[in-house]
Scaffold this active site. Structure first.
Site, PDB file in Angstrom:
ATOM      1  N   HIS A 100      91.045 118.494 -68.015  1.00 51.78           N
ATOM      2  CA  HIS A 100      91.325 117.420 -68.982  1.00 51.78           C
ATOM      3  C   HIS A 100      92.091 116.332 -68.223  1.00 51.78           C
ATOM      4  O   HIS A 100      93.318 116.297 -68.225  1.00 51.78           O
ATOM      5  CB  HIS A 100      92.091 117.989 -70.182  1.00 51.78           C
ATOM      6  CG  HIS A 100      91.263 118.999 -70.929  1.00 51.78           C
ATOM      7  ND1 HIS A 100      90.490 118.659 -72.012  1.00 51.78           N
ATOM      8  CD2 HIS A 100      91.026 120.305 -70.678  1.00 51.78           C
ATOM      9  CE1 HIS A 100      89.823 119.732 -72.413  1.00 51.78           C
ATOM     10  NE2 HIS A 100      90.136 120.737 -71.619  1.00 51.78           N
ATOM     11  N   ARG A 101      91.318 115.465 -67.580  1.00 50.55           N
ATOM     12  CA  ARG A 101      91.869 114.551 -66.580  1.00 50.55           C
ATOM     13  C   ARG A 101      92.770 113.498 -67.169  1.00 50.55           C
ATOM     14  O   ARG A 101      93.536 112.873 -66.444  1.00 50.55           O
ATOM     15  CB  ARG A 101      90.701 113.858 -65.849  1.00 50.55           C
ATOM     16  CG  ARG A 101      89.862 114.808 -65.060  1.00 50.55           C
ATOM     17  CD  ARG A 101      88.473 114.255 -64.850  1.00 50.55           C
ATOM     18  NE  ARG A 101      87.713 114.294 -66.111  1.00 50.55           N
ATOM     19  CZ  ARG A 101      86.461 113.852 -66.231  1.00 50.55           C
ATOM     20  NH1 ARG A 101      85.852 113.347 -65.195  1.00 50.55           N
ATOM     21  NH2 ARG A 101      85.836 113.929 -67.398  1.00 50.55           N
ATOM     22  N   ARG A 111     104.335 126.161 -52.940  1.00 47.89           N
ATOM     23  CA  ARG A 111     104.710 125.718 -51.580  1.00 47.89           C
ATOM     24  C   ARG A 111     106.221 125.750 -51.417  1.00 47.89           C
ATOM     25  O   ARG A 111     106.733 125.930 -50.329  1.00 47.89           O
ATOM     26  CB  ARG A 111     104.275 124.263 -51.348  1.00 47.89           C
ATOM     27  CG  ARG A 111     102.846 124.077 -51.034  1.00 47.89           C
ATOM     28  CD  ARG A 111     102.603 122.650 -50.571  1.00 47.89           C
ATOM     29  NE  ARG A 111     103.002 122.455 -49.178  1.00 47.89           N
ATOM     30  CZ  ARG A 111     103.023 121.266 -48.577  1.00 47.89           C
ATOM     31  NH1 ARG A 111     102.697 120.180 -49.229  1.00 47.89           N
ATOM     32  NH2 ARG A 111     103.376 121.161 -47.306  1.00 47.89           N
ATOM     33  N   ARG A 210      89.154 123.107 -76.874  1.00 48.48           N
ATOM     34  CA  ARG A 210      89.756 124.387 -76.463  1.00 48.48           C
ATOM     35  C   ARG A 210      90.112 125.315 -77.614  1.00 48.48           C
ATOM     36  O   ARG A 210      90.457 126.477 -77.385  1.00 48.48           O
ATOM     37  CB  ARG A 210      90.984 124.130 -75.576  1.00 48.48           C
ATOM     38  CG  ARG A 210      90.642 123.387 -74.286  1.00 48.48           C
ATOM     39  CD  ARG A 210      89.570 124.093 -73.470  1.00 48.48           C
ATOM     40  NE  ARG A 210      89.304 123.393 -72.206  1.00 48.48           N
ATOM     41  CZ  ARG A 210      88.456 123.824 -71.268  1.00 48.48           C
ATOM     42  NH1 ARG A 210      87.775 124.941 -71.450  1.00 48.48           N
ATOM     43  NH2 ARG A 210      88.269 123.120 -70.172  1.00 48.48           N
TER      44      ARG A 210
HETATM   45  C1  LIG Z   1      83.589 125.687 -73.488  1.00 43.14           C
HETATM   46  C2  LIG Z   1      83.706 124.931 -72.201  1.00 43.14           C
HETATM   47  C3  LIG Z   1      82.972 125.346 -71.090  1.00 43.14           C
HETATM   48  C4  LIG Z   1      83.078 124.634 -69.880  1.00 43.14           C
HETATM   49  N1  LIG Z   1      82.369 125.086 -68.809  1.00 43.14           N
HETATM   50  C5  LIG Z   1      82.485 124.415 -67.629  1.00 43.14           C
HETATM   51  C6  LIG Z   1      81.776 124.866 -66.469  1.00 43.14           C
HETATM   52  O1  LIG Z   1      81.046 125.846 -66.520  1.00 43.14           O
HETATM   53  N2  LIG Z   1      81.950 124.194 -65.310  1.00 43.14           N
HETATM   54  C7  LIG Z   1      82.744 123.075 -65.221  1.00 43.14           C
HETATM   55  O2  LIG Z   1      82.853 122.495 -64.142  1.00 43.14           O
HETATM   56  N3  LIG Z   1      83.421 122.629 -66.305  1.00 43.14           N
HETATM   57  C8  LIG Z   1      83.323 123.261 -67.492  1.00 43.14           C
HETATM   58  N4  LIG Z   1      84.034 122.806 -68.574  1.00 43.14           N
HETATM   59  C9  LIG Z   1      84.894 121.623 -68.431  1.00 43.14           C
HETATM   60  C10 LIG Z   1      84.252 120.382 -69.094  1.00 43.14           C
HETATM   61  O3  LIG Z   1      83.069 120.013 -68.407  1.00 43.14           O
HETATM   62  C11 LIG Z   1      85.226 119.176 -69.076  1.00 43.14           C
HETATM   63  O4  LIG Z   1      85.503 118.842 -67.735  1.00 43.14           O
HETATM   64  C12 LIG Z   1      86.540 119.505 -69.763  1.00 43.14           C
HETATM   65  O5  LIG Z   1      86.312 120.075 -71.025  1.00 43.14           O
HETATM   66  C13 LIG Z   1      87.371 118.223 -69.929  1.00 43.14           C
HETATM   67  O6  LIG Z   1      86.775 117.425 -70.941  1.00 43.14           O
HETATM   68  P1  LIG Z   1      86.843 115.857 -70.922  1.00 43.14           P
HETATM   69  O7  LIG Z   1      86.129 115.308 -69.706  1.00 43.14           O
HETATM   70  O8  LIG Z   1      86.373 115.379 -72.249  1.00 43.14           O
HETATM   71  O9  LIG Z   1      88.418 115.590 -70.803  1.00 43.14           O
HETATM   72  P2  LIG Z   1      89.182 114.440 -70.022  1.00 43.14           P
HETATM   73  O10 LIG Z   1      88.993 114.567 -68.572  1.00 43.14           O
HETATM   74  O11 LIG Z   1      90.624 114.487 -70.518  1.00 43.14           O
HETATM   75  O12 LIG Z   1      88.510 113.102 -70.484  1.00 43.14           O
HETATM   76  C14 LIG Z   1      88.638 112.630 -71.830  1.00 43.14           C
HETATM   77  C15 LIG Z   1      87.537 111.617 -72.066  1.00 43.14           C
HETATM   78  O13 LIG Z   1      87.734 110.502 -71.179  1.00 43.14           O
HETATM   79  C16 LIG Z   1      86.472 110.034 -70.701  1.00 43.14           C
HETATM   80  N5  LIG Z   1      86.413 110.218 -69.234  1.00 43.14           N
HETATM   81  C17 LIG Z   1      87.346 110.828 -68.441  1.00 43.14           C
HETATM   82  N6  LIG Z   1      86.985 110.768 -67.165  1.00 43.14           N
HETATM   83  C18 LIG Z   1      85.792 110.140 -67.130  1.00 43.14           C
HETATM   84  C19 LIG Z   1      84.903 109.802 -66.090  1.00 43.14           C
HETATM   85  N7  LIG Z   1      85.144 110.086 -64.802  1.00 43.14           N
HETATM   86  N8  LIG Z   1      83.757 109.145 -66.405  1.00 43.14           N
HETATM   87  C20 LIG Z   1      83.476 108.834 -67.693  1.00 43.14           C
HETATM   88  N9  LIG Z   1      84.264 109.144 -68.739  1.00 43.14           N
HETATM   89  C21 LIG Z   1      85.428 109.780 -68.455  1.00 43.14           C
HETATM   90  C22 LIG Z   1      85.406 110.861 -71.418  1.00 43.14           C
HETATM   91  O14 LIG Z   1      85.046 110.195 -72.603  1.00 43.14           O
HETATM   92  C23 LIG Z   1      86.136 112.133 -71.746  1.00 43.14           C
HETATM   93  O15 LIG Z   1      85.588 112.852 -72.843  1.00 43.14           O
HETATM   94  C24 LIG Z   1      83.935 123.489 -69.779  1.00 43.14           C
HETATM   95  C25 LIG Z   1      84.650 123.085 -70.900  1.00 43.14           C
HETATM   96  C26 LIG Z   1      84.545 123.780 -72.088  1.00 43.14           C
HETATM   97  C27 LIG Z   1      85.367 123.327 -73.284  1.00 43.14           C
END
Ligand SMILES: Cc1cc2nc3c(=O)[nH]c(=O)nc-3n(C[C@H](O)[C@H](O)[C@H](O)COP(=O)(O)OP(=O)(O)OC[C@H]3O[C@@H](n4cnc5c(N)ncnc54)[C@H](O)[C@@H]3O)c2cc1C
Length: 247
Positions: A100-101, A111, A210
């Site tokens: 959740h970046r 460390r 989550r």
């Molecule tokens: C049930 C489940 C299974 C998953 N399985 C996997 C897996 O198998 N492998 C894996 O690698 N990950 C997995 N993930 C992680 C998932 O792919 C997301 O990285 C994670 O849920 C964070 O979500 P997010 O990007 O919406 O959140 P955040 O990073 O907090 O971003 C919030 C919102 O900001 C925007 N945003 C942020 N960064 C960018 C960007 N660079 N470009 C465009 N828009 C952006 C988007 O609208 C995003 O929804 C899983 C997640 C869940 C919930």
């Protein structure tokens, strides 16, 4: 210090800081415990009214505006409230969490300091839980084949591995191996600790993903604890969230 909400065997979530009171929400009223009653949702309304240079009018009328903003994707006002949490969780939970970046993180570092001597040991019940509700469940199959005896044997083996690592880690540290290298064999079950900061809109996005049954059970337990803090601090927004949409 706010109470620690216990999660799993050694984890917790606790509120460090909350914001969103704006001008109107900071009162000098006290509750029965002598704590100041602060309304952390007034700032959401004030942020929305900035466009007309108006202010908070009281929840009798502004509850409607809050619901309107929420239901019509006027999301930005919900970024004017937020909170900092401290979380103690296994490293594998943090690996999921850190995806959740758009949250800000600060984590203790192995460390510089040994991590707490704590490892997550799933219960037999947890090991035998079916992966229902998960769209990737096909890839997760196993629990339905597992016997209680095999689950217990796995737990014992895991506990043995943790103890073996701990002994090697302590010997390495005592011999002067740098902390940043002594940790190399550390299991992802090891507990670490971090602070995470995000605005309210962002916390709700995290909870949407989550608290969902598709998320791994362990991070779901932490999400439930986060949800209970959101419910306490932002009760009106929480009710809207419970009705089913992310702003
Ligand atoms: C049930 C489940 C299974 C998953 N399985 C996997 C897996 O198998 N492998 C894996 O690698 N990950 C997995 N993930 C992680 C998932 O792919 C997301 O990285 C994670 O849920 C964070 O979500 P997010 O990007 O919406 O959140 P955040 O990073 O907090 O971003 C919030 C919102 O900001 C925007 N945003 C942020 N960064 C960018 C960007 N660079 N470009 C465009 N828009 C952006 C988007 O609208 C995003 O929804 C899983 C997640 C869940 C919930």
């Amino acid at each position: 210090v706010s109470p620690h909400l216990t999660v799993l065997d050694h984890g917790y979530v606790r509120l460090v800081e909350v914001w969103g009171h704006g001008d109107a929400g900071e009162t000098d009223r006290e509750d029965a415990n002598g704590d100041l009653i602060v309304d952390h949702e007034c700032g959401i309304i004030e942020a929305a009214r900035q466009s007309t240079q108006a202010s908070f009018r009281g929840w009798d009328s502004d509850a409607k505006l809050l619901a309107y903003l929420y239901q019509h994707a006027h999301s930005t006002p919900f970024e004017f409230a937020g909170m900092v949490l401290e979380i103690q969780a296994p490293i594998f939970v943090f690996r999921e969490w850190h995806r959740h970046r758009t949250q800000s993180y600060s984590e203790m570092s192995a460390r510089y300091a040994p991590l707490p001597e704590l490892h997550y040991l799933p219960t037999v019940e947890r090991l035998m839980m079916p992966a229902s509700g998960n769209r990737q469940a096909g890839a997760l199959r196993g629990a339905d084949l597992l016997s209680v005896e095999a689950a217990q044997a796995f737990r014992s083996a895991l506990a043995g591995q943790y103890a073996t690592f701990q002994t090697a880690y302590e010997i390495a540290l005592a011999c002067g191996v740098p902390k940043e290298l002594a940790r190399l064999g550390m299991p992802v079950a090891r507990y670490s600790r971090m602070r995470a900061s995000a605005n309210l809109r962002n916390w709700l996005g995290f909870l949407t993903l989550r608290m969902d049954p598709a998320a791994q059970w362990e991070i779901r337990q932490f999400a439930e604890a986060v949800g209970s803090i959101v419910a306490e601090q932002f009760p009106r927004t929480w009710e809207l969230f419970r009705l089913g949409r992310t702003p």
